[in-house]
Design a protein around this motif. Structure first.
Motif, short mmCIF file in Angstrom:
data_model
loop_
_atom_site.label_atom_id
_atom_site.label_comp_id
_atom_site.label_asym_id
_atom_site.label_seq_id
_atom_site.Cartn_x
_atom_site.Cartn_y
_atom_site.Cartn_z
N ASP A 101 16.51 28.31 30.57
CA ASP A 101 15.39 28.48 31.49
C ASP A 101 15.56 29.67 32.43
O ASP A 101 15.24 29.61 33.61
CB ASP A 101 15.17 27.20 32.30
CG ASP A 101 13.79 27.15 32.95
OD1 ASP A 101 12.85 27.74 32.37
OD2 ASP A 101 13.66 26.54 34.03
N GLY A 102 16.12 30.76 31.88
CA GLY A 102 16.25 31.99 32.67
C GLY A 102 17.46 32.02 33.58
O GLY A 102 17.56 32.93 34.43
N ALA A 103 18.37 31.09 33.42
CA ALA A 103 19.56 31.07 34.29
C ALA A 103 20.38 32.34 34.11
O ALA A 103 20.45 32.91 33.02
CB ALA A 103 20.41 29.84 33.97
N ARG A 104 21.00 32.75 35.19
CA ARG A 104 21.87 33.93 35.15
C ARG A 104 23.23 33.56 34.58
O ARG A 104 23.78 32.50 34.91
CB ARG A 104 22.02 34.48 36.57
CG ARG A 104 22.96 35.66 36.68
CD ARG A 104 22.84 36.30 38.04
NE ARG A 104 23.93 37.21 38.31
CZ ARG A 104 23.90 38.17 39.23
NH1 ARG A 104 22.81 38.33 39.98
NH2 ARG A 104 24.92 38.96 39.42
N ARG A 105 23.75 34.42 33.70
CA ARG A 105 25.07 34.19 33.12
C ARG A 105 25.82 35.51 33.05
O ARG A 105 25.28 36.51 32.59
CB ARG A 105 24.94 33.61 31.71
CG ARG A 105 26.22 32.98 31.18
CD ARG A 105 26.35 33.12 29.67
NE ARG A 105 26.83 34.47 29.33
CZ ARG A 105 26.98 34.92 28.09
NH1 ARG A 105 26.62 34.17 27.08
NH2 ARG A 105 27.44 36.15 27.86
N PRO A 106 27.07 35.55 33.51
CA PRO A 106 27.82 36.81 33.45
C PRO A 106 28.17 37.17 32.01
O PRO A 106 28.16 36.31 31.11
CB PRO A 106 29.09 36.51 34.26
CG PRO A 106 29.24 35.02 34.19
CD PRO A 106 27.84 34.46 34.14
N LEU A 107 28.49 38.42 31.79
CA LEU A 107 28.95 38.85 30.48
C LEU A 107 30.33 38.27 30.20
O LEU A 107 31.14 38.11 31.11
CB LEU A 107 29.04 40.38 30.41
CG LEU A 107 27.77 41.20 30.63
CD1 LEU A 107 28.07 42.67 30.41
CD2 LEU A 107 26.64 40.74 29.74
N SER A 108 30.57 37.97 28.94
CA SER A 108 31.92 37.59 28.54
C SER A 108 32.81 38.84 28.54
O SER A 108 32.33 39.97 28.64
CB SER A 108 31.91 36.98 27.14
OG SER A 108 31.58 37.98 26.17
N PHE A 109 34.10 38.64 28.42
CA PHE A 109 35.03 39.77 28.36
C PHE A 109 34.68 40.69 27.21
O PHE A 109 34.62 41.92 27.36
CB PHE A 109 36.46 39.26 28.21
CG PHE A 109 37.47 40.36 27.98
CD1 PHE A 109 37.98 41.09 29.04
CD2 PHE A 109 37.89 40.67 26.68
CE1 PHE A 109 38.89 42.12 28.83
CE2 PHE A 109 38.80 41.71 26.46
CZ PHE A 109 39.31 42.42 27.54
N PHE A 110 34.44 40.12 26.04
CA PHE A 110 34.10 40.92 24.86
C PHE A 110 32.82 41.72 25.10
O PHE A 110 32.76 42.91 24.81
CB PHE A 110 33.93 40.01 23.64
CG PHE A 110 33.61 40.76 22.37
CD1 PHE A 110 34.61 41.16 21.51
CD2 PHE A 110 32.30 41.06 22.05
CE1 PHE A 110 34.32 41.85 20.35
CE2 PHE A 110 31.99 41.76 20.90
CZ PHE A 110 33.00 42.15 20.04
N GLU A 111 31.80 41.07 25.62
CA GLU A 111 30.52 41.73 25.87
C GLU A 111 30.67 42.88 26.87
O GLU A 111 30.10 43.95 26.71
CB GLU A 111 29.50 40.72 26.39
CG GLU A 111 29.06 39.71 25.35
CD GLU A 111 28.31 38.55 25.96
OE1 GLU A 111 27.59 37.86 25.20
OE2 GLU A 111 28.43 38.30 27.18
N ARG A 112 31.46 42.63 27.91
CA ARG A 112 31.63 43.64 28.96
C ARG A 112 32.41 44.85 28.47
O ARG A 112 32.05 46.00 28.73
CB ARG A 112 32.33 43.02 30.17
CG ARG A 112 32.45 43.96 31.36
CD ARG A 112 33.07 43.27 32.55
NE ARG A 112 34.48 42.98 32.36
CZ ARG A 112 34.99 41.79 32.11
NH1 ARG A 112 34.20 40.73 32.03
NH2 ARG A 112 36.29 41.61 31.95
N VAL A 113 33.49 44.60 27.71
CA VAL A 113 34.39 45.69 27.32
C VAL A 113 33.89 46.45 26.09
O VAL A 113 34.02 47.67 26.01
CB VAL A 113 35.81 45.14 27.07
CG1 VAL A 113 36.73 46.22 26.51
CG2 VAL A 113 36.39 44.59 28.37
N PHE A 114 33.29 45.75 25.13
CA PHE A 114 32.96 46.37 23.86
C PHE A 114 31.46 46.58 23.62
O PHE A 114 31.09 47.30 22.69
CB PHE A 114 33.52 45.55 22.70
CG PHE A 114 35.01 45.47 22.70
CD1 PHE A 114 35.78 46.58 22.36
CD2 PHE A 114 35.65 44.31 23.06
CE1 PHE A 114 37.16 46.52 22.37
CE2 PHE A 114 37.03 44.23 23.07
CZ PHE A 114 37.80 45.34 22.73
#
Length: 203
Positions: A101-114
């Motif tokens: 429902d549109g909740a905010r979620r931080p990037l995972s380590f993999f998503e952030r780095v790669f």
């Protein structure tokens, strides 16, 4: 537009469509840009009226994609004085419309780095060059505009364009999504015209 990192437009334009376990970097197929097409119009096209648009204050750019409704948000981090935070001028996170429902979620380590993370470098007082982790061949400049609002601008052809959003036309594949094209949408700073760059891909 040449020299695309083969991870680049799969990862950086797909929102949440790619699952990390299927993304062994050495097993991805090669990608080549077939061509880049630029079109100009009076108003900004809406790629998919049925997809949600985030409304986060300070938003620079958002990325939609065809596989689900999850959206990536790139946000300017500003201090109490309204200036960009020199230590971390851009923040990236998910809006999970597909499953939360549109909740905010931080990037995972993999998503952030790669994939979706941003590296920034100061280029002038209050201005920062920003590059995606998965696609470093092209950058945008993050700054505070004359209206006092943060913006991300980049060159599209001979135009300087304030980027609003990107949309990736993709479909699910057996291991990774098949990306047909990526559209980058924004406004010409000088003329106010809406500009779209469509990047067609071979995968």
């Amino acid at each position: 537009m040449t020299g695309i990192d083969r991870r680049g437009l799969i990862l950086s334009a797909l929102g949440g469509a790619v699952a990390a376990p299927a993304l062994a970097q050495d097993s991805l197929p090669p990608i080549a840009v077939r061509r880049s097409e630029i079109s100009v119009s009076r108003s900004l096209p809406v790629a998919r009226p049925d997809l949600p648009v985030p409304a986060d204050p300070g938003m620079l750019v958002y990325i939609q994609q065809a596989i689900d409704k999850n959206v990536l948000v790139y946000l300017a981090k500003q201090g109490p004085d309204g200036k960009l935070d020199p230590r971390n001028p851009v923040e990236v996170f998910w809006r999970r419309y597909n499953d939360a429902d549109g909740a905010r979620r931080p990037l995972s380590f993999f998503e952030r780095v790669f994939a979706f993370g941003v590296s920034t470098q100061r280029v002038a007082d209050g201005r920062y060059s920003a590059r995606l982790a998965s696609y470093r061949d092209r950058d945008a400049v993050v700054e505070i505009g004359e209206d006092g609002k943060p913006r991300a601008v980049m060159k599209i052809g001979q135009r300087t364009v304030r980027i609003v959003y990107a949309y990736a036309m993709a479909e699910r594949g057996r291991f990774i999504p098949k990306v047909h094209y990526v559209d980058i949408h924004g406004f010409d700073i000088a003329s106010g015209e809406a500009v779209r760059e469509r990047i067609r891909l071979d995968m």
